[in-house]
Every structure is written in structure tokens, then in C-alpha cells.
Scaffold this motif. Structure first.
Motif, short mmCIF file in Angstrom:
data_model
loop_
_atom_site.label_atom_id
_atom_site.label_comp_id
_atom_site.label_asym_id
_atom_site.label_seq_id
_atom_site.Cartn_x
_atom_site.Cartn_y
_atom_site.Cartn_z
N GLN A 50 3.88 1.57 -3.95
CA GLN A 50 2.41 1.48 -4.04
C GLN A 50 1.85 0.20 -3.33
O GLN A 50 0.85 0.30 -2.82
CB GLN A 50 2.04 1.41 -5.55
CG GLN A 50 0.53 1.61 -5.83
CD GLN A 50 0.31 1.60 -7.31
OE1 GLN A 50 0.79 1.16 -8.07
NE2 GLN A 50 -0.74 2.30 -7.85
N VAL A 51 2.47 -0.92 -3.69
CA VAL A 51 2.09 -2.06 -2.82
C VAL A 51 2.15 -1.99 -1.56
O VAL A 51 1.24 -2.53 -0.57
CB VAL A 51 2.76 -3.49 -3.49
CG1 VAL A 51 2.54 -4.52 -2.76
CG2 VAL A 51 2.38 -3.43 -4.97
N GLY A 56 -0.34 -1.54 3.97
CA GLY A 56 -0.50 -0.79 5.18
C GLY A 56 -1.90 -0.48 5.45
O GLY A 56 -2.23 -0.13 6.54
N GLN A 57 -2.62 -0.17 4.40
CA GLN A 57 -3.90 0.20 4.44
C GLN A 57 -5.10 -1.03 4.49
O GLN A 57 -6.37 -0.73 4.63
CB GLN A 57 -4.46 1.29 3.23
CG GLN A 57 -3.84 2.61 3.30
CD GLN A 57 -4.06 3.09 1.78
OE1 GLN A 57 -4.74 2.67 0.93
NE2 GLN A 57 -3.46 4.21 1.49
#
Length: 63
Positions: A50-51, A56-57
Motif C-alpha cells: 500500500q505504501v 508510485g502515485q
């Protein structure tokens, strides 16, 4: 202690309930720990993924 048969060994001189019960509870605790460790591992891997997806976003994790 010396036993003359397997039956005497498993009876443990009249203390079989305590001896085999303690072995059973210990094995149960060890099995639970292995199971719980697997759950914690999966949860930690999910958090890392999740992190990584946030990174990446371009998002920052805020708690």
C-alpha cells in the motif's frame, strides 16, 4: 523412571493427564504462534504494498 511396557510409558506412572496435557497445550500454543505469524506477515506485506503504491502515485501517507 523405568517402564516395562508401552502402556506404562503412556500412563506416566499415573500422571499421564498432566504430562500429556502439558505436551498438548505446548503444541497448541506453538501451532497458534505459527498461524498468527502468518497473519502478521500477510498484513505487513499488504501495508508495504500500500505504501509503495502511494509512493508510485506521488501521494504521502498521513496518519
Amino acid at each position: 523412571m523405568q517402564w516395562n511396557s508401552w502402556g506404562e510409558f503412556f500412563a506416566m506412572g499415573g500422571y499421564a493427564g498432566y504430562v500429556w496435557g502439558s505436551f498438548g497445550l505446548t503444541l497448541l500454543a506453538l501451532a497458534w504462534e505459527v498461524f498468527a505469524l502468518g497473519l502478521r506477515r500477510r498484513k505487513a506485506i499488504g501495508r508495504v504494498r500500500q505504501v509503495q503504491s502511494w509512493a508510485g502515485q506521488g501521494l504521502e501517507h498521513k496518519e
